[in-house]
Design a protein around this motif. Structure first.
Motif, PDB file in Angstrom:
ATOM      1  N   ARG A   1       0.899  -1.208   0.086  1.00  0.00           N
ATOM      2  CA  ARG A   1      -0.157   0.053   0.025  1.00  0.00           C
ATOM      3  C   ARG A   1       0.836   1.182  -0.036  1.00  0.00           C
ATOM      4  O   ARG A   1       0.568   2.088  -0.576  1.00  0.00           O
ATOM      5  CB  ARG A   1      -0.897  -0.007   1.225  1.00  0.00           C
ATOM      6  N   LYS A   2       1.881   1.195   0.788  1.00  0.00           N
ATOM      7  CA  LYS A   2       2.793   2.276   0.822  1.00  0.00           C
ATOM      8  C   LYS A   2       3.528   2.531  -0.521  1.00  0.00           C
ATOM      9  O   LYS A   2       3.573   3.697  -0.739  1.00  0.00           O
ATOM     10  CB  LYS A   2       3.941   2.094   2.119  1.00  0.00           C
TER      11      LYS A   2
ATOM     12  N   CYS B   1       2.297   1.893  -3.347  1.00  0.00           N
ATOM     13  CA  CYS B   1       1.516   2.233  -4.346  1.00  0.00           C
ATOM     14  C   CYS B   1       1.175   3.889  -4.139  1.00  0.00           C
ATOM     15  O   CYS B   1       0.981   4.756  -5.209  1.00  0.00           O
ATOM     16  CB  CYS B   1       0.260   1.406  -4.248  1.00  0.00           C
ATOM     17  N   GLU B   2       0.965   4.219  -2.879  1.00  0.00           N
ATOM     18  CA  GLU B   2       0.578   5.665  -2.447  1.00  0.00           C
ATOM     19  C   GLU B   2       1.973   6.659  -2.920  1.00  0.00           C
ATOM     20  O   GLU B   2       1.715   7.672  -3.330  1.00  0.00           O
ATOM     21  CB  GLU B   2       0.351   5.677  -0.977  1.00  0.00           C
TER      22      GLU B   2
ATOM     23  N   ALA C   1       2.078   6.812  -6.671  1.00  0.00           N
ATOM     24  CA  ALA C   1       0.998   7.732  -7.183  1.00  0.00           C
ATOM     25  C   ALA C   1       1.175   9.419  -7.059  1.00  0.00           C
ATOM     26  O   ALA C   1       1.238  10.216  -8.107  1.00  0.00           O
ATOM     27  CB  ALA C   1      -0.336   7.616  -6.401  1.00  0.00           C
ATOM     28  N   ARG C   2       1.994   9.467  -6.115  1.00  0.00           N
ATOM     29  CA  ARG C   2       2.754  10.957  -5.951  1.00  0.00           C
ATOM     30  C   ARG C   2       3.699  11.293  -6.964  1.00  0.00           C
ATOM     31  O   ARG C   2       3.933  12.102  -7.434  1.00  0.00           O
ATOM     32  CB  ARG C   2       3.163  11.174  -4.524  1.00  0.00           C
TER      33      ARG C   2
ATOM     34  N   GLU D   1      10.867   8.833  -0.769  1.00  0.00           N
ATOM     35  CA  GLU D   1       9.901   8.144   0.070  1.00  0.00           C
ATOM     36  C   GLU D   1      10.016   6.704  -0.025  1.00  0.00           C
ATOM     37  O   GLU D   1       9.380   5.971   0.642  1.00  0.00           O
ATOM     38  CB  GLU D   1       8.573   8.483  -0.796  1.00  0.00           C
TER      39      GLU D   1
ATOM     40  N   THR E   1       9.778   0.373  -1.581  1.00  0.00           N
ATOM     41  CA  THR E   1       9.605   0.917  -0.222  1.00  0.00           C
ATOM     42  C   THR E   1      11.141   0.547   0.564  1.00  0.00           C
ATOM     43  O   THR E   1      12.016  -0.329  -0.116  1.00  0.00           O
ATOM     44  CB  THR E   1       8.644   0.237   0.812  1.00  0.00           C
TER      45      THR E   1
ATOM     46  N   SER F   1      -3.883   0.594  -5.936  1.00  0.00           N
ATOM     47  CA  SER F   1      -3.348   1.823  -6.742  1.00  0.00           C
ATOM     48  C   SER F   1      -4.393   2.718  -7.235  1.00  0.00           C
ATOM     49  O   SER F   1      -4.273   3.181  -8.300  1.00  0.00           O
ATOM     50  CB  SER F   1      -2.419   1.188  -7.933  1.00  0.00           C
TER      51      SER F   1
ATOM     52  N   ALA G   1      -5.688   5.201  -6.162  1.00  0.00           N
ATOM     53  CA  ALA G   1      -5.610   6.756  -6.084  1.00  0.00           C
ATOM     54  C   ALA G   1      -5.294   7.271  -7.416  1.00  0.00           C
ATOM     55  O   ALA G   1      -5.320   8.607  -7.571  1.00  0.00           O
ATOM     56  CB  ALA G   1      -4.363   7.091  -5.008  1.00  0.00           C
TER      57      ALA G   1
END
Length: 488
Positions: A229-230, A232-233, A236-237, A268, A310, A469, A471
């Protein structure tokens, strides 16, 4: 880059002679006075009362499952060694997936050994490089000394963090040479360890270990899902960052897009999870276009396939095909919407109990229908699918497992992967595409050079699936609105 110093004389101890020497250094050697000076006057930097890493309980459970699978056998899993990029510079190190999965550690030269015990089960030991030696000058003379590449954890610190006893890895090869009993090792990461085991292992037995560790990752635990999840977030950014600088990419090249996304990945996460595909115009029809040196032109499409990895080494894998000027042409929209419809069908087929192949078949059927409808291939659709005629333009499979590797679990047996049924905790991509090559004379000229792929990361749940994903917008009109909002 600075140059390493070199030890002074051939009379050094064996340990000192092991320090890497550099040819053509500016200093001829080290005086006795300087060597003595460098041994003292340093503060105690030992870290105490460290808390275990966040996934310590997960890695312990993974080792326990591995132990149960191979009772009575010594299991050896290396992290890997640095790889030379040029002369005395190295590529950035990434620990082997198997090692990181079982330990949570990412340091070079590390080796996990599971030693069978008479009462059953295994005793795990981490073999690691200890702190740099200050007595022999390694910490400042050697190219991998701590003053050159940074502090590493002491063995005591590593034990607290990882929850596993730690020993000096420099002693391991000799220990393994003397070891008796059955041994299995993960190959391809540490030639020295493999040499020490050369008469104790077989390719067949080692491959069984590799396959098991690949299949063990098919079902993600809650820590892994959170990492995905992290990823994918953050990805997206990264896509948002790219949209905001498309004007600068037009003034330069696809490399501006690549660099922009890379910045987000490094800020990130650990890195990009794979080479970013920043394919503008006809480059979008090349599936793995990673040269990223082409022009970015208004009116063309940009196929951006990229993922943030990550700090715990889990990667996203997302693709969007964006109109560089913010608006799809009529033909671009027709092709894009067909791929979107195929992806919707594929995602709908991802659910527990479904055959793994179902999402691919569902997406391919939609694309075959569109190709017949557009008159690009002769129907009926069943004939097209039976003969695979749509593959001239769809080219690849519709997805793959995702996790610590972008193409995760790749060593799994066919019956455990593509011929299996989906189960909660599996994470996979759904990524149909249509690619009309610039030199394809079987399609109308206006189609040539258009490539579209849409890819999302889908988690199988107890009652269906979740798009990790989501977002990032997917519908063509939503993509246009999103891009307009980002460009102000």
């Amino acid at each position: 880059m600075a140059e390493e110093l070199t030890p002074e004389t051939p009379e050094e101890s064996t340990e000192e002679q092991a320090i890497k020497q550099r040819k053509n250094g500016l200093y001829p050697g080290v005086s006795d006075e300087l060597a003595e000076n460098m041994k003292s006057g340093w503060a105690d930097t030992e870290l105490r009362d460290l808390a275990p890493i966040a996934q310590a309980d997960k890695t312990a459970a993974r080792r326990a499952a591995l132990s149960a699978r191979f009772p009575g056998e010594r299991l050896v899993v290396p992290a890997g060694k640095l790889k030379t990029r040029s002369n005395d510079t190295e590529y950035a190190f990434r620990a082997s997936t198997e090692y990181a999965y079982l330990t949570g550690d990412q340091t070079q030269d590390g080796v996990l050994v599971l030693e069978p015990v008479p009462a059953g089960g295994h005793e795990a030991t981490m073999y690691l490089l200890p702190r740099s030696d200050r007595e022999n000058g390694e910490f400042w003379l050697d190219g991998q000394g701590e003053l050159w590449v940074g502090r590493r954890h002491s063995l005591t610190e590593a034990e607290q963090l990882l929850g596993v006893p730690a020993k000096d890895v420099r002693e391991l090869a000799a220990e393994l040479k003397e070891a008796t009993g059955p041994v299995r090792a993960v190959r391809g990461h540490d030639a020295g360890i493999e040499a020490a085991l050369t008469d104790k292992v077989t390719a067949e037995r080692d491959e069984e270990l590799r396959v098991y560790l690949s299949e063990a990752r098919l079902i993600k635990d809650d820590f892994e899902v959170a990492e995905l999840r992290k990823a994918c977030e953050a990805t997206a950014r990264g896509f948002e960052d790219v949209v905001k600088v498309l004007d600068k990419a037009e003034a330069t090249s696809e490399r501006y897009i690549e660099g922009t996304f890379f910045l987000r990945a490094r800020v990130e996460g650990n890195d990009i999870g794979y080479g970013s595909i920043c394919a503008a115009g006809p480059h979008a029809t090349t599936l793995h276009w990673v040269r990223n040196d082409g022009d970015v032109r208004s009116g063309d499409l940009l196929l951006l396939d990229a993922g943030v990895e990550t700090t715990e080494l889990y990667t996203a894998d997302i693709t969007r095909t964006l109109p560089i000027n913010g608006r799809y042409t009529e033909l671009q929209r027709k092709i894009y919407d067909a791929v979107y419809e195929a992806q919707e069908a594929g995602i709908a087929a991802v659910k527990p109990g479904a055959a793994y192949r179902d999402f691919h078949d569902a997406a391919q059927r939609v694309l075959a229908e569109k190709l017949v409808e557009w008159g690009l291939v002769e129907g009926p659709v069943e004939r097209v699918l039976e003969l695979g005629l749509q593959r001239r333009w769809t080219l690849h499979g519709t997805g793959h497992m995702l996790g610590m590797d972008v193409h995760d679990c790749a060593a799994a047996r066919t019956e455990a992967y593509v011929d299996t049924t989906l189960a909660p905790g599996m994470c996979l991509t759904v990524e149909p595409g249509l690619y009309f090559q610039a030199d394809d004379l079987t399609v109308p000229e206006e189609y040539r050079g258009i490539g579209v792929r849409i890819e999302d990361d889908i988690l199988v749940t107890e009652d269906g699936n979740v798009n990790l994903s989501d977002a990032l917008p997917r519908r063509s009109e939503e993509v246009e609105a999103w891009m307009a909002g980002l460009k102000g």
